[in-house]
Design a protein around this motif. Sequence first.
Motif, PDB file in Angstrom:
ATOM      1  N   TYR A 174      32.331  42.952  36.600  1.00 44.67           N
ATOM      2  CA  TYR A 174      30.900  43.214  36.721  1.00 44.67           C
ATOM      3  C   TYR A 174      30.625  44.711  36.895  1.00 44.67           C
ATOM      4  CZ  TYR A 174      30.257  38.171  37.319  1.00 44.67           C
ATOM      5  OH  TYR A 174      30.237  36.812  37.132  1.00 44.67           O
ATOM      6  N   ALA A 175      31.446  45.382  37.686  1.00 47.36           N
ATOM      7  CA  ALA A 175      31.256  46.820  37.898  1.00 47.36           C
ATOM      8  C   ALA A 175      31.495  47.599  36.606  1.00 47.36           C
ATOM      9  CB  ALA A 175      32.191  47.318  38.996  1.00 47.36           C
ATOM     10  N   SER A 185      39.855  41.102  38.446  1.00 45.81           N
ATOM     11  CA  SER A 185      38.925  40.369  39.297  1.00 45.81           C
ATOM     12  C   SER A 185      37.520  40.390  38.709  1.00 45.81           C
ATOM     13  CB  SER A 185      38.920  40.960  40.710  1.00 45.81           C
ATOM     14  OG  SER A 185      38.403  42.282  40.678  1.00 45.81           O
ATOM     15  N   THR A 186      36.745  39.394  39.074  1.00 44.55           N
ATOM     16  CA  THR A 186      35.386  39.275  38.550  1.00 44.55           C
ATOM     17  C   THR A 186      34.503  40.427  39.011  1.00 44.55           C
ATOM     18  OG1 THR A 186      35.607  36.867  38.520  1.00 44.55           O
ATOM     19  CG2 THR A 186      33.382  37.758  38.411  1.00 44.55           C
ATOM     20  N   ASP A 187      34.656  40.862  40.261  1.00 45.36           N
ATOM     21  CA  ASP A 187      33.856  41.988  40.758  1.00 45.36           C
ATOM     22  C   ASP A 187      34.124  43.252  39.954  1.00 45.36           C
ATOM     23  OD1 ASP A 187      32.813  40.345  42.665  1.00 45.36           O
ATOM     24  OD2 ASP A 187      34.199  40.967  44.244  1.00 45.36           O
ATOM     25  N   THR A 188      35.385  43.464  39.606  1.00 48.07           N
ATOM     26  CA  THR A 188      35.718  44.633  38.786  1.00 48.07           C
ATOM     27  C   THR A 188      35.103  44.524  37.399  1.00 48.07           C
ATOM     28  OG1 THR A 188      37.804  44.862  39.986  1.00 48.07           O
ATOM     29  CG2 THR A 188      37.616  46.035  37.902  1.00 48.07           C
ATOM     30  N   ARG A 248      34.160  36.082  30.985  1.00 47.26           N
ATOM     31  CA  ARG A 248      33.875  35.264  32.163  1.00 47.26           C
ATOM     32  C   ARG A 248      33.070  34.013  31.836  1.00 47.26           C
ATOM     33  NH1 ARG A 248      37.546  37.538  33.610  1.00 47.26           N
ATOM     34  NH2 ARG A 248      37.908  38.686  35.554  1.00 47.26           N
TER      35      ARG A 248
END
Length: 285
Positions: A138-139, A133-136, A180
């Motif tokens: 970024y984290a 996932s994109t949130d992962t 991304r």
Amino acid sequence: RWQKVLYERQPFPDNYVDQRFLEELRKNVHARQYRYQAVVFQSGAVVQQLCSVCVFVLTWWYMDAGMLSPQGLFGAALVSSLLGYVLFDAVDGGAGRWASGRTRWADLKSTLVFTAFTYGFSPVLKTLTESISTDTIYAMSALMLLGHLIFFDYGANAAIVSSTLSLNMAIFASVCLASRLPRSLHAFVMVTFAMQIFALWPMLQKKLKARTPRCYVGVTVLFALAALVGLATVSSVGAVLFASLLLAISCLCPYCLIRLQLLKDNIHGPWDEAEIKEDLSRFLM
């Protein structure tokens, strides 16, 4: 009379000391005295690395928003790399290159191999993290960039310093963020730019710092201003906070260090462990 020896029996308890005991007390024998200007100068390495991370993230944001083309970034990075390469040799007149024995042809081959390898694997880099996932992403990128700042070699002789680990974490973050971006060309240019700003730029910084301190200070100030201007185009609040962070690191923290030096109270005396300073190598013959 009491003697500070253990090989003779004396009419005193084992923990007895006479009034001469505290006469050998010494304070802050090995304490290092810092000057404010010198500490501010050394903090430039931290400021430059923070600005490098800021510039890298801003560049990725511009490319992701379509405000910066990969061709434009690649051309600008190529020109800046050529200028930096010339400056790297001009600072010391080529003495460092002569001492290392590395030729310009070897540098050119290494650059071509890296560029070709990265361009060939750019489709793989683009699709490497599709299942995450994109949130992962970024984290993970934020944690890797933070680790890069923590383990970076700022010139301190400490166990936590690891240039290899720091560079690997930065490249890992660049691969995550590049995956991304819209196209494979974007990923290729992003990874190449990350190698330039995280691997080549610090090398030039160290040489400027050692050879031309005034030029190093000027480059640090200009680089910080460029990072602040770029950040201001994205977020004015972020630019103010980042400027406050840079001022705190370069001005406030050195002042606190100088003030805390006055409170240092390390004591040395006859209770310290004995140090054998005589050369005992003759007994090993």
